[in-house]
Scaffold this active site. Structure first.
Site, PDB file in Angstrom:
ATOM      1  N   HIS A  69       0.799  -1.043  -0.077  1.00 19.91           N
ATOM      2  CA  HIS A  69      -0.096  -0.133   0.096  1.00 19.91           C
ATOM      3  C   HIS A  69       0.843   1.272   0.014  1.00 19.91           C
ATOM      4  CE1 HIS A  69       0.117  -0.738   4.590  1.00 19.91           C
ATOM      5  NE2 HIS A  69       1.029   0.479   4.431  1.00 19.91           N
TER       6      HIS A  69
HETATM    7  C1  T46 Z   1       2.701   0.915   6.743  1.00 20.93           C
HETATM    8  C2  T46 Z   1       3.354  -0.343   7.038  1.00 20.93           C
HETATM    9  C3  T46 Z   1       4.940  -0.323   6.744  1.00 20.93           C
HETATM   10  C4  T46 Z   1      -5.472  -0.534  13.135  1.00 20.93           C
HETATM   11  O1  T46 Z   1      -6.349  -0.637  13.614  1.00 20.93           O
HETATM   12  N1  T46 Z   1      -4.962   0.683  13.599  1.00 20.93           N
HETATM   13  C5  T46 Z   1      -3.743   1.336  13.146  1.00 20.93           C
HETATM   14  O2  T46 Z   1      -3.241   2.353  13.674  1.00 20.93           O
HETATM   15  C6  T46 Z   1      -3.217   0.681  11.969  1.00 20.93           C
HETATM   16  C7  T46 Z   1      -1.907   1.198  11.183  1.00 20.93           C
HETATM   17  C8  T46 Z   1      -3.757  -0.590  11.559  1.00 20.93           C
HETATM   18  N2  T46 Z   1      -4.963  -0.756  11.949  1.00 20.93           N
HETATM   19  C9  T46 Z   1      -5.571  -2.132  11.270  1.00 20.93           C
HETATM   20  C10 T46 Z   1      -5.753  -1.953   9.915  1.00 20.93           C
HETATM   21  C11 T46 Z   1      -5.787  -3.604   9.354  1.00 20.93           C
HETATM   22  O3  T46 Z   1      -6.822  -4.333   9.721  1.00 20.93           O
HETATM   23  O4  T46 Z   1      -4.729  -3.175  11.683  1.00 20.93           O
HETATM   24  C12 T46 Z   1      -4.772  -4.119  10.534  1.00 20.93           C
HETATM   25  C13 T46 Z   1      -3.440  -4.112   9.800  1.00 20.93           C
HETATM   26  O5  T46 Z   1      -2.839  -2.907   9.240  1.00 20.93           O
HETATM   27  P1  T46 Z   1      -1.906  -2.913   7.718  1.00 20.93           P
HETATM   28  O6  T46 Z   1      -2.662  -3.976   6.889  1.00 20.93           O
HETATM   29  O7  T46 Z   1      -2.023  -1.493   7.207  1.00 20.93           O
HETATM   30  O8  T46 Z   1      -0.668  -3.626   8.486  1.00 20.93           O
HETATM   31  P2  T46 Z   1       0.652  -3.353   7.463  1.00 20.93           P
HETATM   32  O9  T46 Z   1       1.725  -4.004   8.444  1.00 20.93           O
HETATM   33  O10 T46 Z   1       0.473  -3.872   6.333  1.00 20.93           O
HETATM   34  O11 T46 Z   1       1.115  -1.977   7.560  1.00 20.93           O
HETATM   35  C14 T46 Z   1       1.705  -1.154   8.584  1.00 20.93           C
HETATM   36  C15 T46 Z   1       1.106   0.202   8.528  1.00 20.93           C
HETATM   37  O12 T46 Z   1      -0.349   0.348   8.755  1.00 20.93           O
HETATM   38  C16 T46 Z   1       1.398   1.120   7.198  1.00 20.93           C
HETATM   39  O13 T46 Z   1       1.057   2.417   7.502  1.00 20.93           O
HETATM   40  O14 T46 Z   1       3.149   1.528   5.914  1.00 20.93           O
HETATM   41  O15 T46 Z   1       3.043  -0.915   8.259  1.00 20.93           O
END
Ligand code: T46
Length: 137
Positions: free
Chosen positions: A55
């Site tokens: 993303h």
């Molecule tokens: C990034 C990379 C490097 C929340 O509920 N609260 C939060 O503050 C965040 C960031 C996420 N979430 C939920 C949303 C999704 O259902 O947690 C789940 C996993 O999030 P995400 O798919 O965005 O996780 P990553 O590891 O793919 O991404 C993260 C950061 O979200 C993003 O900003 O750049 O690490």
């Protein structure tokens, strides 16, 4: 306009006979975070074949640090692609808006620290690659 792709910050480390200490602070030096941190994420529990990220963001600036273990981070600004191995707790990878990023090839017991300059807002994410490409034409 394309966004700069690879920006690694090396934080200073104070080494003692009883271990070491790496201060991570905001400031204008090359060895400091280029923003004030509003949000901190700890990302852990990944298996070797897992992938995360995939993303980009409209506004959020972030710095990603491998506190332990490590991974490969793929970066894509719509014009160029590169990848970098993150495995040092004194090194932070700056993730700018409109740089598509994906983390993979996780080493055992990897713990990632993500520092961001915004509060969490799902509307700031672009999770569809075709939509991202429209913004970086
Ligand atoms: C990034 C990379 C490097 C929340 O509920 N609260 C939060 O503050 C965040 C960031 C996420 N979430 C939920 C949303 C999704 O259902 O947690 C789940 C996993 O999030 P995400 O798919 O965005 O996780 P990553 O590891 O793919 O991404 C993260 C950061 O979200 C993003 O900003 O750049 O690490």
């Amino acid at each position: 306009m394309s966004t700069s792709l690879l920006n690694l910050i090396t934080f200073p480390t104070v080494v003692g006979t009883n271990g070491s200490l790496t201060p991570i602070q905001s400031g204008r030096k090359d060895s400091e975070l280029p923003f004030i941190v509003k949000r901190t994420l700890v990302i852990r529990g990944m298996k070797a074949g897992d992938e995360r990220g995939g993303h980009t963001h409209h506004k959020t600036r972030q710095v990603l640090i491998a506190l332990s273990g490590g991974c490969t981070v793929e970066l894509d600004n719509g014009k160029e692609k590169t990848s970098v191995a993150l495995s040092r707790p004194d090194q932070g990878l700056v993730l700018e808006p409109y740089v598509w990023h994906a983390m993979k090839d996780f080493k055992p017991s990897t713990i990632l620290l993500l520092l961001a300059d915004t509060e969490y807002d799902e509307k700031d994410y672009i999770r569809d690659y075709a939509e991202f490409k429209k913004f970086v034409k």
